[in-house]
Design a protein around this motif. Structure first.
Motif, PDB file in Angstrom:
ATOM      1  N   GLY A 192       0.777  -1.233   0.000  1.00  0.00           N
ATOM      2  CA  GLY A 192       0.000   0.000   0.000  1.00  0.00           C
ATOM      3  C   GLY A 192       0.805   1.278   0.000  1.00  0.00           C
ATOM      4  N   ARG A 193       2.136   1.180   0.239  1.00  0.00           N
ATOM      5  CA  ARG A 193       2.952   2.396   0.218  1.00  0.00           C
ATOM      6  C   ARG A 193       3.268   2.776  -1.232  1.00  0.00           C
ATOM      7  N   VAL A 194       3.213   4.048  -1.504  1.00  0.00           N
ATOM      8  CA  VAL A 194       3.513   4.559  -2.844  1.00  0.00           C
ATOM      9  C   VAL A 194       4.973   4.985  -2.898  1.00  0.00           C
ATOM     10  N   THR A 195       5.680   4.553  -3.920  1.00  0.00           N
ATOM     11  CA  THR A 195       7.093   4.917  -4.077  1.00  0.00           C
ATOM     12  C   THR A 195       7.292   5.782  -5.311  1.00  0.00           C
ATOM     13  N   GLY A 196       8.350   6.584  -5.290  1.00  0.00           N
ATOM     14  CA  GLY A 196       8.771   7.280  -6.497  1.00  0.00           C
ATOM     15  C   GLY A 196       9.687   6.385  -7.307  1.00  0.00           C
ATOM     16  N   GLU A 197       9.662   6.518  -8.617  1.00  0.00           N
ATOM     17  CA  GLU A 197      10.534   5.721  -9.480  1.00  0.00           C
ATOM     18  C   GLU A 197      11.193   6.626 -10.510  1.00  0.00           C
ATOM     19  N   VAL A 198      12.512   6.519 -10.604  1.00  0.00           N
ATOM     20  CA  VAL A 198      13.287   7.269 -11.584  1.00  0.00           C
ATOM     21  C   VAL A 198      14.047   6.263 -12.443  1.00  0.00           C
ATOM     22  N   TYR A 199      13.834   6.313 -13.745  1.00  0.00           N
ATOM     23  CA  TYR A 199      14.490   5.379 -14.665  1.00  0.00           C
ATOM     24  C   TYR A 199      15.654   6.075 -15.375  1.00  0.00           C
ATOM     25  N   VAL A 200      16.804   5.429 -15.355  1.00  0.00           N
ATOM     26  CA  VAL A 200      17.985   5.930 -16.051  1.00  0.00           C
ATOM     27  C   VAL A 200      18.171   5.073 -17.304  1.00  0.00           C
ATOM     28  N   LYS A 201      18.054   5.687 -18.468  1.00  0.00           N
ATOM     29  CA  LYS A 201      18.131   4.955 -19.733  1.00  0.00           C
ATOM     30  C   LYS A 201      19.471   5.197 -20.422  1.00  0.00           C
ATOM     31  N   PRO A 202      19.873   4.285 -21.310  1.00  0.00           N
ATOM     32  CA  PRO A 202      21.080   4.541 -22.104  1.00  0.00           C
ATOM     33  C   PRO A 202      20.919   5.800 -22.948  1.00  0.00           C
ATOM     34  N   PHE A 203      22.042   6.394 -23.332  1.00  0.00           N
ATOM     35  CA  PHE A 203      22.007   7.554 -24.218  1.00  0.00           C
ATOM     36  C   PHE A 203      21.497   7.142 -25.594  1.00  0.00           C
ATOM     37  N   ASP A 204      20.857   8.084 -26.294  1.00  0.00           N
ATOM     38  CA  ASP A 204      20.567   7.834 -27.710  1.00  0.00           C
ATOM     39  C   ASP A 204      21.841   8.068 -28.525  1.00  0.00           C
ATOM     40  N   LYS A 205      21.766   7.838 -29.823  1.00  0.00           N
ATOM     41  CA  LYS A 205      22.961   7.905 -30.673  1.00  0.00           C
ATOM     42  C   LYS A 205      23.629   9.279 -30.614  1.00  0.00           C
ATOM     43  N   ASP A 206      22.839  10.348 -30.804  1.00  0.00           N
ATOM     44  CA  ASP A 206      23.418  11.696 -30.830  1.00  0.00           C
ATOM     45  C   ASP A 206      24.063  12.054 -29.497  1.00  0.00           C
ATOM     46  N   THR A 207      23.395  11.704 -28.391  1.00  0.00           N
ATOM     47  CA  THR A 207      23.945  12.009 -27.074  1.00  0.00           C
ATOM     48  C   THR A 207      25.217  11.213 -26.819  1.00  0.00           C
ATOM     49  N   SER A 208      25.248   9.977 -27.289  1.00  0.00           N
ATOM     50  CA  SER A 208      26.449   9.147 -27.125  1.00  0.00           C
ATOM     51  C   SER A 208      27.643   9.767 -27.844  1.00  0.00           C
ATOM     52  N   ILE A 209      27.415  10.252 -29.050  1.00  0.00           N
ATOM     53  CA  ILE A 209      28.497  10.884 -29.816  1.00  0.00           C
ATOM     54  C   ILE A 209      28.958  12.168 -29.120  1.00  0.00           C
ATOM     55  N   LYS A 210      28.006  12.957 -28.631  1.00  0.00           N
ATOM     56  CA  LYS A 210      28.364  14.191 -27.923  1.00  0.00           C
ATOM     57  C   LYS A 210      29.142  13.872 -26.640  1.00  0.00           C
ATOM     58  N   PHE A 211      28.764  12.806 -25.968  1.00  0.00           N
ATOM     59  CA  PHE A 211      29.475  12.375 -24.765  1.00  0.00           C
ATOM     60  C   PHE A 211      30.937  12.076 -25.093  1.00  0.00           C
ATOM     61  N   LEU A 212      31.158  11.295 -26.159  1.00  0.00           N
ATOM     62  CA  LEU A 212      32.529  10.959 -26.547  1.00  0.00           C
ATOM     63  C   LEU A 212      33.288  12.204 -27.007  1.00  0.00           C
ATOM     64  N   GLU A 213      32.625  13.070 -27.754  1.00  0.00           N
ATOM     65  CA  GLU A 213      33.286  14.305 -28.207  1.00  0.00           C
ATOM     66  C   GLU A 213      33.776  15.129 -27.017  1.00  0.00           C
ATOM     67  N   LYS A 214      32.925  15.292 -26.017  1.00  0.00           N
ATOM     68  CA  LYS A 214      33.308  16.079 -24.846  1.00  0.00           C
ATOM     69  C   LYS A 214      34.441  15.398 -24.082  1.00  0.00           C
ATOM     70  N   GLY A 215      34.344  14.078 -23.946  1.00  0.00           N
ATOM     71  CA  GLY A 215      35.391  13.346 -23.238  1.00  0.00           C
ATOM     72  C   GLY A 215      36.746  13.477 -23.903  1.00  0.00           C
ATOM     73  N   PHE A 216      36.780  13.343 -25.207  1.00  0.00           N
ATOM     74  CA  PHE A 216      38.054  13.471 -25.929  1.00  0.00           C
ATOM     75  C   PHE A 216      38.556  14.910 -25.923  1.00  0.00           C
ATOM     76  N   ASP A 217      37.617  15.854 -25.938  1.00  0.00           N
ATOM     77  CA  ASP A 217      38.024  17.260 -25.838  1.00  0.00           C
ATOM     78  C   ASP A 217      38.699  17.527 -24.489  1.00  0.00           C
ATOM     79  N   GLU A 218      38.178  16.910 -23.420  1.00  0.00           N
ATOM     80  CA  GLU A 218      38.767  17.094 -22.098  1.00  0.00           C
ATOM     81  C   GLU A 218      40.203  16.587 -22.016  1.00  0.00           C
ATOM     82  N   VAL A 219      40.496  15.514 -22.755  1.00  0.00           N
ATOM     83  CA  VAL A 219      41.864  14.955 -22.704  1.00  0.00           C
ATOM     84  C   VAL A 219      42.725  15.446 -23.864  1.00  0.00           C
ATOM     85  N   GLY A 220      42.179  16.365 -24.667  1.00  0.00           N
ATOM     86  CA  GLY A 220      42.968  16.990 -25.730  1.00  0.00           C
ATOM     87  C   GLY A 220      43.254  16.095 -26.916  1.00  0.00           C
TER      88      GLY A 220
END
Length: 355
Positions: A192-220
């Motif tokens: 009977g208790r109600v809980t909150g639920e937060v779902y963490v999903k994988p990145f989509d294609k564009d976000t994945s590419i942006k993630f890698l771009e930023k990561g490589f930019d950080e390491v030059g």
């Protein structure tokens, strides 16, 4: 820095998860109990650690507790709470906040979990709230001799009576966590208790590419767009694998060597997880192999099991498939089964990657 293999603990080191942070914050404000859910290596632990950074709270790694003995005792959990509480006391002292946690001074046999929860709630009265988080909480079903029901009763007590104590449970085996809580069953302490639920999903294609771009930019490092797209085609949008690729490319400076090394690391991690799965039933591994090889409908999986020497009755096969879905290994759409992590498919096929 994005290309760090350890779980992140600062928001600025986490990429494109503002929606999840906002949902988590709203859930904690609204509900005494919040579930943070998602498949393996999607970044739940990092989000949790970063959210709690600078806030009064404790994180318990349930998988680590379980792994030490193959079960979790009351004493194990209290010792872990004491170790985390000691670190918390030092952090509070740094900010000139005085708290007196009595349970830190006692032997585990001299205190109770209920009393510890009450003390943490009292801390929450002073600080606004206190967050008690259990990472990979599905392992709590191995607590004690009653399948974790004692803990569920304690969570129910905290839900009803300790208004300044908020509980977060993370889980990569989402179905098993739901089964453990069993909130819809009147026999469950949490019924009977109600809980909150937060779902963490994988990145989509564009976000994945942006993630890698930023990561490589950080390491030059300048990397070709084509190589980024190839990496995402192979690894999909699972941050854990993308980070591993970024680290290996930084070391190797070569796409083929980096992706090969990433899959070698993935193979070691995944086989370790599969061995644990295989101990429950050898049929689980064969079903996953079948799906990876394209035998991904019910009748094809049944026939593949029979060929491998594991003739399986229909009710048993349905139960095995249901369990694999609960554990987050497969998903079903239009009566067809898919592996949730494409890297698992590559490993189980045991073949070279065609990128």
């Amino acid at each position: 820095m994005l290309f760090d293999l350890r779980p992140k603990s600062r928001r600025e080191d986490i990429f494109d998860r503002e929606k999840e942070f906002k949902e988590l914050e709203e859930s904690i404000k609204t509900y005494p109990l919040t579930l943070l859910l998602g498949i393996r290596r999607v970044g739940k632990s990092s989000i949790l650690r970063a959210y709690l950074n600078g806030k009064p709270g404790i994180i318990i790694d349930c998988r680590e507790l379980y792994g030490e003995r193959g079960h979790i005792t009351r004493e194990d959990l209290i010792r872990e709470l004491q170790a985390s509480g000691s670190l918390l006391s030092k952090a509070f002292a740094k900010f000139k906040i005085s708290i007196d946690l009595k349970f830190l001074k006692l032997e585990p046999r001299e205190t109770s979990l209920r009393e510890i929860f009450r003390e943490l709630n009292e801390v929450g009265e002073k600080t606004g709230e206190f967050i008690l988080a259990f990472d990979e909480a599905q392992y709590l079903r191995f607590y004690g001799s009653r399948g974790g029901k004692d803990l569920l009763a304690l969570f129910a007590y905290a839900y009803d009576s300790l208004s300044n104590l908020k509980i977060i449970l993370t889980g990569s085996e989402v179905g098993l966590l739901h089964d453990f809580l069993n909130i819809g069953n009147y026999e469950s302490p949490l019924y009977g208790r109600v809980t909150g639920e937060v779902y963490v999903k994988p990145f989509d294609k564009d976000t994945s590419i942006k993630f890698l771009e930023k990561g490589f930019d950080e390491v030059g490092i300048n990397i070709l767009r084509d190589e980024l797209e190839r990496a995402v085609r192979i690894l999909d949008g699972i941050p854990g694998w993308l980070v591993t690729f970024g680290v290996e490319y930084t070391k190797e400076g070569n796409f083929e060597r980096a992706i090969t090394r990433t899959l070698e690391i993935a193979k070691g991690l995944i086989f370790g997880e599969l061995k644990e799965l295989e101990r429950r039933s050898p049929r689980y591994m064969i079903i996953l192999q079948a799906v990876a090889l394209g035998y991904n409908r019910w009748s094809l999986i049944r026939d593949y099991l029979a060929i491998k020497g594991y003739k399986t009755p229909e009710p048993r096969l349905l139960e095995l498939l249901k369990n694999l879905k609960k554990m987050g290994w497969i998903e079903e759409k239009d009566e067809t089964y898919y592996l949730t992590d494409p890297v698992v498919s590559i490993i189980l096929k045991g073949q070279k990657v065609n990128s």
